[in-house]
Design an enzyme around this catalytic site. Structure first.
Site: not given
Ligand code: DGL
Length: 274
Positions: A18-19, A81, A194, A160, A192
């Site tokens: 993931d990011s 992600c 989060h 977060e 997403c």
């Molecule tokens: N992990 C990203 C997503 O699921 C969200 C956070 C980001 O913008 O990197 O799209």
């Protein structure tokens, strides 16, 4: 037909990237569905967020993240992600010779199973919504679906910050989601990593009768099915091994990760992607 895999092949980890920290919602779902599996996670905390970057840059990062996991010897890659899943999944599948599962198809399948009215909402980062990947995947399943999409970029920092049930998060959710409410959706894809963390405020905002789809949860089921079909499930009775790698200092990741996963013993290592 599945190949005959050796025990050591089955014991290899599920690779997840993931990011940043958000993909731990997907790790949590994997731990629930597949408690015997080893998991290797990479969070690109040095370059987060991906959701506000161009598809070209996200693709480049996604290649590096996948390459890193392959170097760790994983048996499958889960692209936790949604942004990467939305803009780069086909490129990754074309480039790497390993099963790769993203979030879009499992999320769309789960929405198809849930909807009765065919009015489906999708929320995600700017890049995910701009790619129209979820809308395309839904229309491939049923042309007549009415898909209403909305980027909700402020949800990521709110999650977060740990403001899971905070009045500010509720105000932001009410503002973002009013259009979806007015359109009388019966199903909403949380597109997403989060957003499942903000599930309570999102549910309150769209109404209790709307079914929320957690794409990570849906993907975990798909991973289980794929490993079963390929005869790649880990049959060892050893305690599973969980390794976490990040690209920036590990402290914050470790702190939040311990809360997210309810594990006091998270091993987090900083790495530099070559
Ligand atoms: N992990 C990203 C997503 O699921 C969200 C956070 C980001 O913008 O990197 O799209």
């Amino acid at each position: 037909m599945s190949r005959a895999w050796s025990i050591s092949q089955k014991q290899k980890s599920i690779g997840v990237f993931d990011s940043g920290i958000g993909g731990l919602t997907v790790v949590h779902a994997l731990m629930q569905h597949l408690p015997s599996e080893n998991i290797t996670y990479f969070g690109d905390t040095a370059r987060v967020p991906y959701g506000s970057k161009s598809a070209e840059v996200v693709r480049e990062y996604a290649f590096e993240d996948t390459r890193f996991l392959m170097q760790q010897g994983v048996k499958i890659v889960v692209v936790a992600c949604n942004t990467v899943s939305a803009v780069a999944i086909d490129d990754l599948k074309a480039q790497f010779d390993i099963p790769i599962i993203g979030m879009i198809d499992p999320g769309a399948d789960a929405a198809q199973r849930a909807t009765k009215s065919g009015r489906i909402g999708v929320i995600g980062t700017l890049a995910t919504i701009a790619s129209e990947s979820y809308a395309r995947a839904l229309h491939q399943r049923e042309k007549s679906y009415e898909v209403i999409s909305k980027p909700c970029p402020l949800f990521v920092p709110l999650a977060e910050e740990g403001w899971t049930d905070h009045p500010v998060s509720q105000m932001v959710a009410d503002e973002y989601l009013s259009e979806l409410r007015q359109n009388e959706i019966d199903t909403l894809i949380l597109g997403c990593t989060h957003y499942p963390i903000l599930r309570r405020v999102i549910q309150r905002s769209v109404g209790e009768d709307v079914t929320l789809i957690d794409s990570g949860e849906a993907a975990a089921r798909e991973v289980e099915q794929l490993l079963r079909e390929e005869d790649l499930l880990n049959t060892s009775s050893d305690q599973p091994n969980y390794s976490f790698f990040v690209s920036d200092v590990p402290q914050k990741f470790k702190q939040l990760g311990q809360i997210f996963l309810n594990r006091p013993d998270l091993r987090v290592t900083k790495v530099h992607l070559a």
